[in-house]
Design a protein around this motif. Structure first.
Motif, PDB file in Angstrom:
ATOM      1  N   CYS A 202       0.855  -1.200   0.000  1.00 20.84           N
ATOM      2  CA  CYS A 202       0.000   0.000   0.000  1.00 20.84           C
ATOM      3  C   CYS A 202       0.884   1.241   0.000  1.00 20.84           C
ATOM      4  O   CYS A 202       2.037   1.207   0.416  1.00 20.84           O
ATOM      5  CB  CYS A 202      -0.958   0.008   1.185  1.00 20.84           C
ATOM      6  N   VAL A 203       0.331   2.329  -0.483  1.00 21.02           N
ATOM      7  CA  VAL A 203       1.060   3.586  -0.545  1.00 21.02           C
ATOM      8  C   VAL A 203       1.000   4.236   0.837  1.00 21.02           C
ATOM      9  O   VAL A 203      -0.081   4.524   1.354  1.00 21.02           O
ATOM     10  CB  VAL A 203       0.435   4.522  -1.612  1.00 21.02           C
ATOM     11  N   LEU A 204       2.151   4.446   1.440  1.00 22.42           N
ATOM     12  CA  LEU A 204       2.180   4.976   2.803  1.00 22.42           C
ATOM     13  C   LEU A 204       1.938   6.477   2.871  1.00 22.42           C
ATOM     14  O   LEU A 204       1.674   7.009   3.934  1.00 22.42           O
ATOM     15  CB  LEU A 204       3.505   4.628   3.490  1.00 22.42           C
ATOM     16  N   GLU A 205       2.023   7.161   1.731  1.00 24.92           N
ATOM     17  CA  GLU A 205       1.784   8.601   1.741  1.00 24.92           C
ATOM     18  C   GLU A 205       0.295   8.930   1.881  1.00 24.92           C
ATOM     19  O   GLU A 205      -0.075  10.019   2.264  1.00 24.92           O
ATOM     20  CB  GLU A 205       2.328   9.263   0.467  1.00 24.92           C
ATOM     21  N   ASN A 206      -0.565   7.966   1.539  1.00 22.45           N
ATOM     22  CA  ASN A 206      -2.011   8.177   1.603  1.00 22.45           C
ATOM     23  C   ASN A 206      -2.602   7.365   2.742  1.00 22.45           C
ATOM     24  O   ASN A 206      -2.222   6.226   2.961  1.00 22.45           O
ATOM     25  CB  ASN A 206      -2.682   7.749   0.291  1.00 22.45           C
ATOM     26  N   TYR A 207      -3.539   7.956   3.448  1.00 22.94           N
ATOM     27  CA  TYR A 207      -4.226   7.217   4.507  1.00 22.94           C
ATOM     28  C   TYR A 207      -5.213   6.252   3.877  1.00 22.94           C
ATOM     29  O   TYR A 207      -5.926   6.589   2.952  1.00 22.94           O
ATOM     30  CB  TYR A 207      -4.957   8.170   5.454  1.00 22.94           C
ATOM     31  N   SER A 208      -5.203   5.030   4.392  1.00 25.78           N
ATOM     32  CA  SER A 208      -6.131   4.012   3.909  1.00 25.78           C
ATOM     33  C   SER A 208      -6.292   2.974   5.000  1.00 25.78           C
ATOM     34  O   SER A 208      -5.528   2.934   5.963  1.00 25.78           O
ATOM     35  CB  SER A 208      -5.606   3.360   2.632  1.00 25.78           C
ATOM     36  N   LYS A 209      -7.273   2.099   4.810  1.00 31.51           N
ATOM     37  CA  LYS A 209      -7.473   1.020   5.784  1.00 31.51           C
ATOM     38  C   LYS A 209      -6.261   0.091   5.816  1.00 31.51           C
ATOM     39  O   LYS A 209      -5.885  -0.399   6.873  1.00 31.51           O
ATOM     40  CB  LYS A 209      -8.750   0.247   5.463  1.00 31.51           C
TER      41      LYS A 209
END
Length: 116
Positions: A3-10
């Motif tokens: 997952c991309v750590l720069e964006n908040y996600s579940k």
């Protein structure tokens, strides 16, 4: 996990949740504190998710009201209600109420967006 750590996600939150749990398993003396932090974080995350739903709902309602307001304003401006004072008064009342609701929804959205 990819997952991309720069964006908040579940997925991103899940990575940190797992790391927190692993630290609690590794350092047993810290486990109660970390468990409490995890519960507080979960409650906060659920609140933010609800705010997100609320913002989406408010945005949809705001869009509907703006469209309705714009349509009724055009009707009055084009004098399609000319000579029908009762209908004009009713339409003007609806427009005024819609404008008030739009203002309130915009305030609510600003409040929710500040907290999110």
């Amino acid at each position: 996990r990819g997952c991309v750590l720069e964006n908040y996600s579940k997925d991103r939150i899940g990575i940190f949740r797992e790391a927190l749990r692993e630290v609690g398993r590794t350092f047993k003396s810290w486990a109660p504190l970390l468990k409490h932090i995890e519960r507080e974080h979960e409650a906060y995350t659920q609140t933010l998710e609800q705010y997100s739903v609320d913002v989406d709902t408010l945005q949809l309602r705001l869009t509907e009201l703006e469209g309705d307001y714009s349509h009724k304003f055009k009707l009055m401006k084009n004098e399609q209600l000319e000579g029908r004072s009762a209908e004009k008064a009713a339409a003007l009342k609806e427009l005024t109420e819609a404008k008030g609701e739009i203002s309130k929804l915009e305030e609510d959205m600003q409040y929710l967006q500040r907290d999110v």
